[in-house]
Design an enzyme around this catalytic site. Structure first.
Site, PDB file in Angstrom:
ATOM      1  N   ASP A  35       0.842  -1.198   0.000  1.00  0.00           N
ATOM      2  CA  ASP A  35       0.000   0.000   0.000  1.00  0.00           C
ATOM      3  C   ASP A  35       0.879   1.251   0.000  1.00  0.00           C
ATOM      4  O   ASP A  35       1.975   1.239   0.561  1.00  0.00           O
ATOM      5  CB  ASP A  35      -0.911   0.003   1.248  1.00  0.00           C
ATOM      6  CG  ASP A  35      -2.208   0.745   1.000  1.00  0.00           C
ATOM      7  OD1 ASP A  35      -2.153   1.965   0.776  1.00  0.00           O
ATOM      8  OD2 ASP A  35      -3.268   0.100   1.011  1.00  0.00           O
ATOM      9  N   ASN A  36       0.380   2.326  -0.619  1.00  0.00           N
ATOM     10  CA  ASN A  36       1.102   3.609  -0.528  1.00  0.00           C
ATOM     11  C   ASN A  36       0.448   4.536   0.490  1.00  0.00           C
ATOM     12  O   ASN A  36       0.841   5.686   0.625  1.00  0.00           O
ATOM     13  CB  ASN A  36       1.202   4.289  -1.902  1.00  0.00           C
ATOM     14  CG  ASN A  36      -0.132   4.829  -2.381  1.00  0.00           C
ATOM     15  OD1 ASN A  36      -1.183   4.544  -1.784  1.00  0.00           O
ATOM     16  ND2 ASN A  36      -0.126   5.590  -3.461  1.00  0.00           N
ATOM     17  N   ARG A 108       4.730 -13.867 -15.033  1.00  0.00           N
ATOM     18  CA  ARG A 108       6.055 -14.448 -14.743  1.00  0.00           C
ATOM     19  C   ARG A 108       5.968 -15.596 -13.739  1.00  0.00           C
ATOM     20  O   ARG A 108       6.633 -16.613 -13.884  1.00  0.00           O
ATOM     21  CB  ARG A 108       6.982 -13.341 -14.198  1.00  0.00           C
ATOM     22  CG  ARG A 108       8.386 -13.812 -13.853  1.00  0.00           C
ATOM     23  CD  ARG A 108       9.275 -12.660 -13.397  1.00  0.00           C
ATOM     24  NE  ARG A 108       8.699 -11.891 -12.321  1.00  0.00           N
ATOM     25  CZ  ARG A 108       8.683 -12.277 -11.036  1.00  0.00           C
ATOM     26  NH1 ARG A 108       9.220 -13.420 -10.685  1.00  0.00           N
ATOM     27  NH2 ARG A 108       8.138 -11.506 -10.118  1.00  0.00           N
ATOM     28  N   TYR A 147     -11.864   7.305 -12.821  1.00  0.00           N
ATOM     29  CA  TYR A 147     -12.088   6.049 -12.087  1.00  0.00           C
ATOM     30  C   TYR A 147     -12.789   5.030 -12.999  1.00  0.00           C
ATOM     31  O   TYR A 147     -12.304   3.905 -13.173  1.00  0.00           O
ATOM     32  CB  TYR A 147     -12.946   6.354 -10.867  1.00  0.00           C
ATOM     33  CG  TYR A 147     -13.220   5.172  -9.962  1.00  0.00           C
ATOM     34  CD1 TYR A 147     -12.214   4.625  -9.176  1.00  0.00           C
ATOM     35  CD2 TYR A 147     -14.498   4.625  -9.870  1.00  0.00           C
ATOM     36  CE1 TYR A 147     -12.474   3.552  -8.312  1.00  0.00           C
ATOM     37  CE2 TYR A 147     -14.764   3.555  -9.015  1.00  0.00           C
ATOM     38  CZ  TYR A 147     -13.751   3.027  -8.241  1.00  0.00           C
ATOM     39  OH  TYR A 147     -14.017   1.972  -7.397  1.00  0.00           O
TER      40      TYR A 147
HETATM   41  P1  NAD Z   1      -9.806   2.315   0.092  1.00  0.00           P
HETATM   42  O1  NAD Z   1      -9.534   3.698  -0.416  1.00  0.00           O
HETATM   43  O2  NAD Z   1     -10.025   2.149   1.550  1.00  0.00           O
HETATM   44  O3  NAD Z   1      -8.648   1.322  -0.328  1.00  0.00           O
HETATM   45  C1  NAD Z   1      -7.789   1.519  -1.425  1.00  0.00           C
HETATM   46  C2  NAD Z   1      -6.360   1.295  -0.960  1.00  0.00           C
HETATM   47  O4  NAD Z   1      -5.496   1.410  -2.089  1.00  0.00           O
HETATM   48  C3  NAD Z   1      -5.908   2.321   0.077  1.00  0.00           C
HETATM   49  O5  NAD Z   1      -5.268   1.671   1.148  1.00  0.00           O
HETATM   50  C4  NAD Z   1      -4.932   3.195  -0.704  1.00  0.00           C
HETATM   51  O6  NAD Z   1      -3.955   3.798   0.112  1.00  0.00           O
HETATM   52  C5  NAD Z   1      -4.354   2.201  -1.697  1.00  0.00           C
HETATM   53  N1  NAD Z   1      -3.800   2.807  -2.903  1.00  0.00           N
HETATM   54  C6  NAD Z   1      -4.353   3.779  -3.681  1.00  0.00           C
HETATM   55  N2  NAD Z   1      -3.539   4.052  -4.710  1.00  0.00           N
HETATM   56  C7  NAD Z   1      -2.448   3.242  -4.576  1.00  0.00           C
HETATM   57  C8  NAD Z   1      -1.265   3.064  -5.312  1.00  0.00           C
HETATM   58  N3  NAD Z   1      -1.001   3.796  -6.414  1.00  0.00           N
HETATM   59  N4  NAD Z   1      -0.356   2.140  -4.897  1.00  0.00           N
HETATM   60  C9  NAD Z   1      -0.577   1.416  -3.776  1.00  0.00           C
HETATM   61  N5  NAD Z   1      -1.695   1.543  -3.027  1.00  0.00           N
HETATM   62  C10 NAD Z   1      -2.614   2.451  -3.430  1.00  0.00           C
HETATM   63  O7  NAD Z   1     -11.063   1.770  -0.735  1.00  0.00           O
HETATM   64  P2  NAD Z   1     -11.839   0.377  -0.652  1.00  0.00           P
HETATM   65  O8  NAD Z   1     -13.262   0.691  -0.517  1.00  0.00           O
HETATM   66  O9  NAD Z   1     -11.184  -0.537   0.315  1.00  0.00           O
HETATM   67  O10 NAD Z   1     -11.634  -0.162  -2.138  1.00  0.00           O
HETATM   68  C11 NAD Z   1     -10.716  -1.202  -2.452  1.00  0.00           C
HETATM   69  C12 NAD Z   1     -10.860  -1.585  -3.918  1.00  0.00           C
HETATM   70  O11 NAD Z   1     -12.185  -2.035  -4.177  1.00  0.00           O
HETATM   71  C13 NAD Z   1     -10.605  -0.424  -4.881  1.00  0.00           C
HETATM   72  O12 NAD Z   1      -9.902  -0.897  -6.000  1.00  0.00           O
HETATM   73  C14 NAD Z   1     -11.996   0.003  -5.291  1.00  0.00           C
HETATM   74  O13 NAD Z   1     -11.999   0.581  -6.570  1.00  0.00           O
HETATM   75  C15 NAD Z   1     -12.756  -1.317  -5.240  1.00  0.00           C
HETATM   76  N6  NAD Z   1     -14.194  -1.076  -5.028  1.00  0.00           N
HETATM   77  C16 NAD Z   1     -14.660  -0.718  -3.791  1.00  0.00           C
HETATM   78  C17 NAD Z   1     -16.009  -0.466  -3.617  1.00  0.00           C
HETATM   79  C18 NAD Z   1     -16.609  -0.100  -2.282  1.00  0.00           C
HETATM   80  O14 NAD Z   1     -17.801   0.182  -2.222  1.00  0.00           O
HETATM   81  N7  NAD Z   1     -15.880  -0.111  -1.192  1.00  0.00           N
HETATM   82  C19 NAD Z   1     -16.876  -0.539  -4.724  1.00  0.00           C
HETATM   83  C20 NAD Z   1     -16.352  -0.865  -5.973  1.00  0.00           C
HETATM   84  C21 NAD Z   1     -15.008  -1.146  -6.105  1.00  0.00           C
END
Ligand code: NAD
Ligand code: UDP
Length: 324
Positions: A35-36, A108, A147
């Site tokens: 994670d970043n 890979r 997005y």
């Molecule tokens: P969240 O924002 O809590 O989690 C996303 C995580 O990704 C965060 O910890 C963030 O720091 C990390 N991140 C962002 N950009 C990054 C990068 N460039 N490199 C490394 N880490 C990075 O959101 P979430 O709700 O936990 O969503 C998780 C995934 O599920 C996402 O891909 C989101 O698109 C997908 N999603 C979630 C929902 C929802 O309702 N929660 C719905 C549809 C899709």
């Protein structure tokens, strides 16, 4: 053969990622959380740090990384509109370069790789409810495009690596999911309403509140995701994972008031551009192929989420973007 797998969860410190890591660690797997911390904090996985089968890497998935793995769950991407619109170019890079990088590792290592896609690939849908066969109605130049189109392009990359390089991929389209450990300032509707209700602030309904969403509790979602990863190899998806019970945003606000006992007032605010008017998953495919369906009703999941919000110290959360 050992059933213990080396599993990477990108975005593993986030709301869904941290719960997924927890579940995979409990199942005995060797878990790497990457994670970043753009929209999360280390606190979400602090309880896992001492475990011998858990490892945390601070890394940005837009940059390649060399790891040996059996499975990858690709969740890295800001998910709430305020977060993903903060730096839209970075959001698109995260989806596209992130997908390219995890697919490269999977190719890979001959690893299986699951993409956390989204109901946003359907945009503002003209077909209701939405089956996986619906191709969507996305505005490619609007504020949500970074997005929506990023996630659509990621799905394309996944399918092309699958067809061209035989990478073992899985596509999961997640519908609005909520629960404990959501970022309290992420601007999403469930976290906003609960925080506002508990703090006695006005509850901000965007538009007239007649738009709908279908809310899935996080435990149901995580179960669906894991079942998809473990499904037979000939089922790559995409598969909708979400709760088909549909609510208007005004109903959600009223339910939040009821469950918190708050005296907050409902106030209307302008509807953001391109805000989808309705959203509800068709989950026949998940029922048939994964024997999965959600179990937690909104009222019950919301009550658990409210209980969690009561325990947190809002001051310890950095509002991560100015848009919350
Ligand atoms: P969240 O924002 O809590 O989690 C996303 C995580 O990704 C965060 O910890 C963030 O720091 C990390 N991140 C962002 N950009 C990054 C990068 N460039 N490199 C490394 N880490 C990075 O959101 P979430 O709700 O936990 O969503 C998780 C995934 O599920 C996402 O891909 C989101 O698109 C997908 N999603 C979630 C929902 C929802 O309702 N929660 C719905 C549809 C899709
Ligand atoms: N919304 C709202 N008040 C808020 C936050 C969101 O009325 O304080 C609305 C938003 O306009 C949308 C719905 O709630 O119609 C869901 O918004 P969210 O950002 O949670 O997710 P989306 O499904 O739009 O990605």
């Amino acid at each position: 053969m050992s059933t213990i797998k080396r599993i990477l969860v990108t975005g593993g410190a986030g709301f869904l990622g941290s719960h997924l890591c927890e579940r995979l660690v409990d199942d005995g797997h060797d878990v790497i959380c990457l994670d970043n911390f753009f929209t999360s904090q280390k606190a979400n996985v602090a309880h896992l740090l001492g475990k011998p089968n858990f490892e945390l890497i601070r890394h940005d998935i837009t940059v390649p990384i060399f790891l040996e793995l059996d499975e990858i769950y690709n969740l890295a991407c800001p998910a709430s509109p305020g977060h993903y619109q903060y730096n839209p170019i970075k959001t698109m890079k995260t989806s596209i370069l992130g997908a390219t990088n995890v697919l490269g590792i999977a190719k890979r290592c001959h690893a299986k790789v699951l993409q956390a896609s989204t109901s946003e690939v359907y945009g503002d849908p003209e077909v209701h409810p939405q089956p996986e066969s619906y191709r969507g109605c996305v505005n490619p130049i609007g504020p949500r495009a970074c997005y929506d189109e990023g996630k659509r392009a990621a799905e394309t990359l996944f399918m092309d690596y699958h067809r061209m390089n035989k990478v073992n991929v899985r596509l999961v389209r997640i519908f609005n999911t909520y629960g404990p450990r959501m970022h309290p300032f992420d601007g999403r509707v469930v976290s906003n309403f609960i925080r506002q209700a508990l703090c006695g602030e006005d509850i901000t309904i965007f538009g007239d509140g007649s738009q709908t969403r279908s809310f899935c509790y996080r435990d149901d979602l995580i179960e669906g995701m894991i079942r998809m990863m473990n499904a037979p190899d000939d089922f790559v998806g995409p598969v909708n994972i979400g709760n088909p019970d549909e609510f208007t945003i005004r109903q959600l606000a009223e339910l939040t008031i009821k469950l918190t006992g708050s005296k907050s007032k409902l106030v209307e605010r302008p509807l953001p551009k391109d805000d989808p008017t309705r959203r509800q998953p068709v989950i026949d495919l998940a029922r048939e192929k994964l024997d999965w369906e959600p179990k937690v009703r909104l009222e019950d999941g919301l009550a658990k989420t409210i209980d969690w919000f009561k325990t947190i110290d809002l001051a310890s959360y950095r509002p991560p973007t100015p848009n919350y």
